[in-house]
Design a protein around this motif. Structure first.
Motif, PDB file in Angstrom:
ATOM      1  N   GLU A   3      59.397  58.017  30.515  1.00 14.61           N
ATOM      2  CA  GLU A   3      60.215  57.012  31.184  1.00 14.61           C
ATOM      3  C   GLU A   3      59.521  55.687  31.437  1.00 14.61           C
ATOM      4  O   GLU A   3      60.188  54.680  31.664  1.00 14.61           O
ATOM      5  N   THR A   4      58.177  55.674  31.402  1.00 11.75           N
ATOM      6  CA  THR A   4      57.475  54.437  31.775  1.00 11.75           C
ATOM      7  C   THR A   4      56.426  53.967  30.775  1.00 11.75           C
ATOM      8  O   THR A   4      55.973  52.831  30.861  1.00 11.75           O
ATOM      9  N   GLY A   5      55.980  54.845  29.866  1.00 13.53           N
ATOM     10  CA  GLY A   5      54.889  54.489  28.960  1.00 13.53           C
ATOM     11  C   GLY A   5      53.519  54.663  29.594  1.00 13.53           C
ATOM     12  O   GLY A   5      52.505  54.333  28.985  1.00 13.53           O
ATOM     13  N   ILE A   6      53.469  55.209  30.811  1.00 12.74           N
ATOM     14  CA  ILE A   6      52.208  55.382  31.526  1.00 12.74           C
ATOM     15  C   ILE A   6      51.813  56.859  31.529  1.00 12.74           C
ATOM     16  O   ILE A   6      52.603  57.712  31.936  1.00 12.74           O
ATOM     17  N   GLU A   7      50.604  57.137  31.087  1.00 12.54           N
ATOM     18  CA  GLU A   7      50.054  58.489  31.183  1.00 12.54           C
ATOM     19  C   GLU A   7      49.341  58.587  32.530  1.00 12.54           C
ATOM     20  O   GLU A   7      48.588  57.687  32.908  1.00 12.54           O
ATOM     21  N   VAL A   8      49.609  59.656  33.261  1.00 16.30           N
ATOM     22  CA  VAL A   8      49.044  59.799  34.589  1.00 16.30           C
ATOM     23  C   VAL A   8      48.230  61.076  34.721  1.00 16.30           C
ATOM     24  O   VAL A   8      48.400  62.037  33.963  1.00 16.30           O
ATOM     25  N   GLU A   9      47.352  61.043  35.720  1.00 20.14           N
ATOM     26  CA  GLU A   9      46.616  62.223  36.153  1.00 20.14           C
ATOM     27  C   GLU A   9      47.102  62.528  37.566  1.00 20.14           C
ATOM     28  O   GLU A   9      47.107  61.642  38.429  1.00 20.14           O
ATOM     29  N   LEU A  10      47.518  63.767  37.786  1.00 22.38           N
ATOM     30  CA  LEU A  10      48.011  64.136  39.102  1.00 22.38           C
ATOM     31  C   LEU A  10      46.844  64.256  40.073  1.00 22.38           C
ATOM     32  O   LEU A  10      45.788  64.777  39.725  1.00 22.38           O
ATOM     33  N   THR A  11      47.071  63.770  41.300  1.00 20.52           N
ATOM     34  CA  THR A  11      46.007  63.783  42.313  1.00 20.52           C
ATOM     35  C   THR A  11      46.399  64.560  43.560  1.00 20.52           C
ATOM     36  O   THR A  11      45.569  64.753  44.445  1.00 20.52           O
ATOM     37  N   GLY A  12      47.654  64.972  43.654  1.00 23.03           N
ATOM     38  CA  GLY A  12      48.092  65.714  44.830  1.00 23.03           C
ATOM     39  C   GLY A  12      49.593  65.907  44.813  1.00 23.03           C
ATOM     40  O   GLY A  12      50.282  65.533  43.862  1.00 23.03           O
ATOM     41  N   LEU A  13      50.079  66.489  45.885  1.00 17.68           N
ATOM     42  CA  LEU A  13      51.503  66.744  46.051  1.00 17.68           C
ATOM     43  C   LEU A  13      52.038  65.838  47.151  1.00 17.68           C
ATOM     44  O   LEU A  13      51.544  65.879  48.283  1.00 17.68           O
ATOM     45  N   LEU A  14      53.021  65.006  46.819  1.00 12.97           N
ATOM     46  CA  LEU A  14      53.676  64.197  47.846  1.00 12.97           C
ATOM     47  C   LEU A  14      54.607  65.073  48.669  1.00 12.97           C
ATOM     48  O   LEU A  14      54.615  65.011  49.889  1.00 12.97           O
ATOM     49  N   GLY A  15      55.395  65.901  47.993  1.00 11.42           N
ATOM     50  CA  GLY A  15      56.300  66.771  48.721  1.00 11.42           C
ATOM     51  C   GLY A  15      57.337  67.418  47.838  1.00 11.42           C
ATOM     52  O   GLY A  15      57.472  67.105  46.655  1.00 11.42           O
TER      53      GLY A  15
ATOM     54  N   ALA B 260      64.859  53.615  30.785  1.00  9.75           N
ATOM     55  CA  ALA B 260      64.468  52.601  31.774  1.00  9.75           C
ATOM     56  C   ALA B 260      64.571  51.204  31.161  1.00  9.75           C
ATOM     57  O   ALA B 260      63.928  50.923  30.155  1.00  9.75           O
ATOM     58  N   SER B 261      65.364  50.344  31.805  1.00 11.11           N
ATOM     59  CA  SER B 261      65.502  48.981  31.298  1.00 11.11           C
ATOM     60  C   SER B 261      64.317  48.104  31.680  1.00 11.11           C
ATOM     61  O   SER B 261      64.036  47.118  31.010  1.00 11.11           O
ATOM     62  N   GLU B 262      63.632  48.472  32.772  1.00  8.82           N
ATOM     63  CA  GLU B 262      62.433  47.767  33.219  1.00  8.82           C
ATOM     64  C   GLU B 262      61.483  48.775  33.837  1.00  8.82           C
ATOM     65  O   GLU B 262      61.919  49.770  34.411  1.00  8.82           O
TER      66      GLU B 262
END
Length: 155
Positions: free
Chosen positions: A68-80, A119-121
């Motif tokens: 959806e964003t083109g960003i690869e992420v590393e998870l750092t925790g649980l928000l909820g 996603a348009s933006e």
């Protein structure tokens, strides 16, 4: 496919499915939050999507964010874990979903914000910029949870 979201709305249609969704609240090193503008509603949202059979919640969150964003992420925790029977999402194909959302905290490791067919933006936003954006109340609740309960505060 279009969608309409309801929250605490007595006129909402009755759900006919319960779907786990996973996503992230990604924060870059400047403290900005990653948001996407959904093509189906025009509202800004955290990257999030439906978990697939055979997929773990963490894998779903990482995959959906990249798609959806083109960003690869590393998870750092649980928000909820966010589930509210009064949060109903009605799709134009007839599905009326009660969402069950698992939202992780994450940091970017690669990629650039990229618009796509969902996603348009896409962009990184300071906390003080978010108030002016059109964001559904359920997403605002998740962001507020981060800002009020998780975000480091400096005096």
């Amino acid at each position: 496919m279009g969608r309409i979201e309801y929250w605490h709305d007595p006129s909402a249609p009755k759900a006919n499915s319960l779907v786990p969704a996973c996503g992230v609240l990604a924060i870059n090193r400047d403290g900005r939050i990653l948001l996407q503008r959904r093509r189906d509603t025009g509202q800004w949202a955290l990257p999030m999507g439906k978990m697939e059979i055979g997929e773990s919640p963490t894998a779903c969150a990482v995959r959906e964010t990249l798609e959806e964003t083109g960003i690869e992420v590393e998870l750092t925790g649980l928000l909820g874990i966010f589930s509210d029977p009064t949060h109903i999402v009605a799709y134009t194909d007839g599905e009326v979903r009660q969402e069950y959302e698992v939202t992780f905290l994450a940091r970017p490791i690669a990629g650039d914000p990229t618009s796509n067919d969902e996603a348009s933006e896409v962009g990184w936003f300071r906390i003080d910029q978010i108030d002016d954006l059109d964001i559904h109340g359920t997403m605002r609740r998740q962001i507020a949870h981060y800002v009020n309960d998780t975000m480091p505060h400096f005096d």
